[in-house]
Scaffold this motif. Sequence first.
Motif, PDB file in Angstrom:
ATOM      1  N   ILE A 122       4.784  -5.749  -8.954  1.00  0.00           N
ATOM      2  CA  ILE A 122       4.684  -5.425  -7.525  1.00  0.00           C
ATOM      3  C   ILE A 122       4.942  -6.666  -6.674  1.00  0.00           C
ATOM      4  O   ILE A 122       5.636  -6.613  -5.654  1.00  0.00           O
ATOM      5  N   ARG A 125       8.895  -7.406  -7.110  1.00  0.00           N
ATOM      6  CA  ARG A 125       9.818  -6.329  -6.707  1.00  0.00           C
ATOM      7  C   ARG A 125       9.646  -5.931  -5.241  1.00  0.00           C
ATOM      8  O   ARG A 125      10.620  -5.688  -4.532  1.00  0.00           O
ATOM      9  N   THR A 126       8.391  -5.847  -4.791  1.00  0.00           N
ATOM     10  CA  THR A 126       8.127  -5.436  -3.398  1.00  0.00           C
ATOM     11  C   THR A 126       7.093  -6.364  -2.774  1.00  0.00           C
ATOM     12  O   THR A 126       5.954  -5.944  -2.494  1.00  0.00           O
ATOM     13  N   PRO A 127       7.432  -7.628  -2.550  1.00  0.00           N
ATOM     14  CA  PRO A 127       6.452  -8.612  -2.059  1.00  0.00           C
ATOM     15  C   PRO A 127       5.856  -8.260  -0.700  1.00  0.00           C
ATOM     16  O   PRO A 127       4.690  -8.558  -0.435  1.00  0.00           O
ATOM     17  N   LEU A 128       6.659  -7.620   0.163  1.00  0.00           N
ATOM     18  CA  LEU A 128       6.163  -7.292   1.510  1.00  0.00           C
ATOM     19  C   LEU A 128       5.128  -6.172   1.484  1.00  0.00           C
ATOM     20  O   LEU A 128       4.320  -6.045   2.410  1.00  0.00           O
ATOM     21  N   ARG A 129       5.134  -5.359   0.438  1.00  0.00           N
ATOM     22  CA  ARG A 129       4.180  -4.252   0.329  1.00  0.00           C
ATOM     23  C   ARG A 129       3.058  -4.551  -0.657  1.00  0.00           C
ATOM     24  O   ARG A 129       2.250  -3.681  -0.957  1.00  0.00           O
ATOM     25  N   TYR A 130       3.023  -5.791  -1.166  1.00  0.00           N
ATOM     26  CA  TYR A 130       2.055  -6.164  -2.210  1.00  0.00           C
ATOM     27  C   TYR A 130       0.615  -5.855  -1.798  1.00  0.00           C
ATOM     28  O   TYR A 130      -0.129  -5.183  -2.522  1.00  0.00           O
ATOM     29  N   ILE A 133      -0.133  -2.100  -1.402  1.00  0.00           N
ATOM     30  CA  ILE A 133      -0.163  -1.344  -2.665  1.00  0.00           C
ATOM     31  C   ILE A 133      -1.393  -1.721  -3.487  1.00  0.00           C
ATOM     32  O   ILE A 133      -2.148  -0.854  -3.932  1.00  0.00           O
ATOM     33  N   THR A 222      15.398  -8.270 -10.800  1.00  0.00           N
ATOM     34  CA  THR A 222      15.132  -8.576  -9.388  1.00  0.00           C
ATOM     35  C   THR A 222      15.323 -10.053  -9.096  1.00  0.00           C
ATOM     36  O   THR A 222      15.950 -10.438  -8.104  1.00  0.00           O
TER      37      THR A 222
END
Length: 311
Positions: A122, A125-130, A133, A222
């Motif tokens: 997480i 792959r999706t650092p801004l939503r870490y 989430i 990624t």
Amino acid sequence: MWSNNSAAPFLLTGFLGSEAIHHWISIPFFMIYFFILLGNGTLFFLIWNDSSLHEPMYYFLAMLAGTDLGMTLTTMPTVLGVLLLDQREISQGACFTQSYFIHTLAIVESGVLLAMAYDRFIAIRTPLRYNSILTNSRVMKVGLGVLLRGFMSIVPPIMPLYWFPYCRSHVLSHAFCLHQDVMKLACADITFNRVYPVILVALTFFLDALIILFSYILILKTVMGIASREERAKALNTCVSHISSVLVFYITVIGLTFIHRFGKHAPHVVHITMSYVYFLFPPFMNPIIYSMKTKQIQRGFIRLFSLHNRA
């Protein structure tokens, strides 16, 4: 003496043929246990008390340290009892309980390493939503799920041990109780106890390892898409500690499995040594890996010792 008494205690075994030097062998074991307790205890205490480490990655690391402490405290009394005091007898109830916690904590450790892989997946792959989430409540749910999987999945093969008759030898091959060791002494149909662990290992250790491998393939994909070489190195560096812990854990699991499956003609000392490596090497190495490779942990140690020196 106990061969015809089903309720008689089991006899633990140290290093066969080396009983005369057990007290010398106990010295390195005592030192290893001491450093495992010190390293993991300090790591757990640091994460618990340092607010800068109150993040998902370090919560999972605290779970790993707690699991390693639990495993160590489960095996240490009987191992040191056999080596230091020649205390070989263990009641059946105590033996089954020790076996339950040993196998449970092994599955929990595998689950924690899987959760840590999910955390790294997480984060990269999706650092801004870490943070959205991996909230505290979600981390707690993941941790609870890991614990429940470990503690519930081991109940089915352990429970029958309590009502099996034991009319053969009561001598175990290790200084601690393992399910596969105890079930061989039962004078009963142990088909379920042979089949269930194979399925369980496939659905836990093997499946966890495959998911971790797949997650790192996606992470690598990624990272390779990041334009800056410095950013790629920085992203991969956050995974080094976890990859090292995964390799330490699963290499020892694979080594022990191969010895048990294909090393039937290997000397007894090889089997015993591999079992100790499996139980002692990962808990010993994990605090070293994370204290050497994780800058936040290093800073936390510096703050901890500076506060202690001021006090």
